[in-house]
Design a protein around this motif. Structure first.
Motif, short mmCIF file in Angstrom:
data_model
loop_
_atom_site.label_atom_id
_atom_site.label_comp_id
_atom_site.label_asym_id
_atom_site.label_seq_id
_atom_site.Cartn_x
_atom_site.Cartn_y
_atom_site.Cartn_z
N LEU A 161 0.86 -1.19 0.00
CA LEU A 161 0.00 0.00 0.00
C LEU A 161 0.89 1.24 0.00
CD1 LEU A 161 -2.58 -1.17 2.72
CD2 LEU A 161 -2.63 -1.58 0.25
N ASP A 162 0.97 1.91 -1.15
CA ASP A 162 1.87 3.04 -1.32
C ASP A 162 1.14 4.34 -1.00
OD1 ASP A 162 4.06 4.55 -1.92
OD2 ASP A 162 4.24 3.92 -4.01
N GLU A 163 1.47 4.95 0.14
CA GLU A 163 0.86 6.19 0.61
C GLU A 163 -0.68 6.11 0.59
OE1 GLU A 163 2.53 8.60 1.87
OE2 GLU A 163 4.54 8.64 1.01
N PRO A 164 -1.27 5.12 1.27
CA PRO A 164 -2.73 4.92 1.16
C PRO A 164 -3.56 6.04 1.78
CG PRO A 164 -1.82 3.51 2.87
CD PRO A 164 -0.65 4.11 2.14
N THR A 165 -2.99 6.81 2.72
CA THR A 165 -3.79 7.85 3.39
C THR A 165 -3.51 9.25 2.86
OG1 THR A 165 -2.18 8.18 5.17
CG2 THR A 165 -3.86 6.47 5.50
N VAL A 166 -2.69 9.37 1.82
CA VAL A 166 -2.34 10.69 1.31
C VAL A 166 -3.58 11.41 0.80
CG1 VAL A 166 -1.84 9.94 -1.06
CG2 VAL A 166 -0.69 11.95 -0.13
N GLY A 167 -3.70 12.68 1.13
CA GLY A 167 -4.81 13.49 0.65
C GLY A 167 -6.10 13.34 1.41
N LEU A 168 -6.11 12.53 2.47
CA LEU A 168 -7.34 12.32 3.23
C LEU A 168 -7.37 13.24 4.46
CD1 LEU A 168 -7.60 8.42 3.20
CD2 LEU A 168 -8.40 10.06 1.49
N ASP A 169 -8.58 13.55 4.90
CA ASP A 169 -8.70 14.34 6.13
C ASP A 169 -8.50 13.43 7.34
OD1 ASP A 169 -11.18 13.10 6.92
OD2 ASP A 169 -12.30 14.53 5.67
N ARG A 173 -8.49 9.33 7.40
CA ARG A 173 -7.26 8.58 7.67
C ARG A 173 -7.47 7.58 8.80
NH1 ARG A 173 -4.59 13.64 6.94
NH2 ARG A 173 -4.32 13.89 9.19
N LEU A 174 -8.17 7.99 9.84
CA LEU A 174 -8.43 7.08 10.95
C LEU A 174 -9.23 5.87 10.49
CD1 LEU A 174 -8.36 6.36 13.94
CD2 LEU A 174 -10.38 7.81 14.27
N ALA A 175 -10.28 6.10 9.70
CA ALA A 175 -11.11 5.00 9.21
C ALA A 175 -10.30 4.05 8.33
CB ALA A 175 -12.31 5.54 8.43
N LEU A 176 -9.42 4.61 7.50
CA LEU A 176 -8.63 3.78 6.61
C LEU A 176 -7.59 2.99 7.40
CD1 LEU A 176 -8.41 3.07 3.62
CD2 LEU A 176 -6.61 4.79 3.42
N ARG A 177 -7.00 3.61 8.43
CA ARG A 177 -6.05 2.86 9.27
C ARG A 177 -6.74 1.69 9.96
NH1 ARG A 177 -3.92 8.07 10.62
NH2 ARG A 177 -4.97 8.07 12.64
N GLU A 178 -7.96 1.89 10.40
CA GLU A 178 -8.72 0.80 11.03
C GLU A 178 -8.96 -0.32 10.04
OE1 GLU A 178 -12.17 2.78 12.50
OE2 GLU A 178 -11.20 3.46 14.36
N ALA A 181 -5.58 -2.19 9.57
CA ALA A 181 -5.25 -3.01 10.75
C ALA A 181 -6.10 -4.27 10.77
CB ALA A 181 -5.46 -2.20 12.02
N ALA A 182 -7.36 -4.16 10.37
CA ALA A 182 -8.27 -5.31 10.43
C ALA A 182 -7.90 -6.39 9.43
CB ALA A 182 -9.71 -4.85 10.19
N ILE A 183 -7.29 -6.01 8.30
CA ILE A 183 -6.98 -7.00 7.26
C ILE A 183 -5.56 -7.54 7.37
CG2 ILE A 183 -8.65 -6.01 5.66
CD1 ILE A 183 -6.38 -4.63 4.22
N ALA A 184 -4.79 -7.06 8.36
CA ALA A 184 -3.38 -7.41 8.43
C ALA A 184 -3.08 -8.59 9.35
CB ALA A 184 -2.57 -6.20 8.91
N ALA A 185 -4.12 -9.20 9.91
CA ALA A 185 -3.88 -10.23 10.93
C ALA A 185 -3.13 -11.44 10.39
CB ALA A 185 -5.21 -10.66 11.54
N GLU A 186 -3.41 -11.82 9.14
CA GLU A 186 -2.81 -13.05 8.62
C GLU A 186 -2.18 -12.82 7.25
OE1 GLU A 186 -5.88 -15.96 8.67
OE2 GLU A 186 -5.85 -16.18 10.86
N ARG A 187 -1.59 -11.65 7.07
CA ARG A 187 -0.91 -11.39 5.81
C ARG A 187 0.17 -10.34 6.03
NH1 ARG A 187 -5.24 -10.93 2.30
NH2 ARG A 187 -6.67 -11.32 3.99
N THR A 193 4.60 5.42 3.94
CA THR A 193 3.97 6.61 4.50
C THR A 193 5.03 7.59 4.98
OG1 THR A 193 2.34 7.43 6.10
CG2 THR A 193 3.79 5.66 6.83
N HIS A 194 4.64 8.86 5.07
CA HIS A 194 5.49 9.86 5.71
C HIS A 194 4.76 10.52 6.87
CE1 HIS A 194 3.08 12.14 2.79
NE2 HIS A 194 3.20 13.15 3.63
N LEU A 195 3.59 9.97 7.23
CA LEU A 195 2.76 10.56 8.28
C LEU A 195 3.01 9.87 9.61
CD1 LEU A 195 -0.60 10.89 6.30
CD2 LEU A 195 1.09 12.68 6.77
N VAL A 196 3.37 10.66 10.61
CA VAL A 196 3.69 10.13 11.93
C VAL A 196 2.49 9.40 12.53
CG1 VAL A 196 4.27 10.76 14.31
CG2 VAL A 196 5.52 11.79 12.41
N GLU A 197 1.28 9.93 12.32
CA GLU A 197 0.10 9.28 12.89
C GLU A 197 -0.16 7.91 12.27
OE1 GLU A 197 -1.69 12.64 10.23
OE2 GLU A 197 0.16 12.27 11.34
#
Length: 249
Positions: A161-169, A173-178, A181-187, A193-197
């Motif tokens: 995922l190359d800069e998946p949250t770029v340009g989002l408010d 960004r919070l919704a996309l991070r959630e 995280a939910a799909i990363a359990a078994e992959r 990213t360059h965003l600290v959050e």
């Protein structure tokens, strides 16, 4: 930091990976192994993040060294990886469902499995109620989630995922991070990213690139420990990144 994960089932291995752009820039040599969970690949513009992604996705060949992809699912016709580039062109007049059916066909998912694959991936990315929505009507956050959905349609064992949250408010960004995280359990999930959050909210592991080389590889607490009190930034994490990437004071 999120909870420690179970023993990884998948591995992406890079052995002496080098990409030489004609003397103007060189990525590597990199010898890295990526396992299940979220790795945030961090660095300034021009550090080599997108070059690494294009090589891992098979869009470019390394100058030397090798990349060994994880073994995919039982159907060897289907790629073991999914890729969301920084810019993804999607047909604005198509519905979410139509677009994903097309991507499923491209990935050689058998016709009898496509309907379920589309429904599953829309549900997992929070787009189940947008099945018949035209892509042009989606918000920026929804469009990025659809981008993740197309990368996941064939149930890969690795996501790039190359800069998946770029340009989002911030809310998007919070919704996309959630979602990530939910799909990363078994992959394996590698997020550029360059965003600290994003780093604080997602990373099981952080790899920092600067000038094409790895200057840090570890978890968030270990990264924060690299902070120089005199470096620019408001938090230990920001100061650590500034320290590692040689940001001016």
């Amino acid at each position: 930091m999120r909870n420690e994960r179970a023993v990884s089932l998948h591995r992406l291995s890079c052995d002496g990976l080098v990409k030489d752009h004609g003397g103007s820039f060189q990525l590597g040599p990199l010898s890295l192994e990526f396992a299940d969970g979220v790795t945030c690949l961090v660095g300034p513009n021009g550090a080599g993040k997108s070059t690494f992604f294009r090589i891992a996705a098979g869009l470019e060949k390394p100058t030397s060294g090798s990349v060994r992809l994880p073994r995919g699912k039982s159907d060897e016709r289907i790629s073991p990886l999914g890729y969301l580039p920084q810019i993804l062109d999607m047909p604005p007049g198509a519905t979410c469902e139509e677009f994903l059916h097309y991507v499923a066909w491209v990935h050689r998912i058998p016709a009898g499995r496509r309907e379920k694959a589309v429904a599953d991936v829309l549900s997992r990315t929070g787009l189940a109620e947008r099945v018949t929505s035209k892509i042009r009507t989606l918000s920026g956050g929804m469009a990025r989630r659809l981008g993740i959905a197309q990368a996941m349609i064939h149930d890969p064992v690795m996501l790039l995922l190359d800069e998946p949250t770029v340009g989002l408010d911030p809310r998007q960004r919070l919704a996309l991070r959630e979602t990530i995280a939910a799909i990363a359990a078994e992959r394996i999930v590698i997020v550029s990213t360059h965003l600290v959050e994003d780093i604080r909210g997602l990373a099981d592991r952080v790899v920092v690139l600067d000038g094409g080389t790895v200057v840090f590889d570890g978890d968030v607490p270990a990264l924060e420990a690299k902070s120089d009190p005199g470096a620019p930034g408001e938090t230990d994490l920001e100061r650590a990144l500034a320290t590692l990437m040689g940001a001016p004071e």
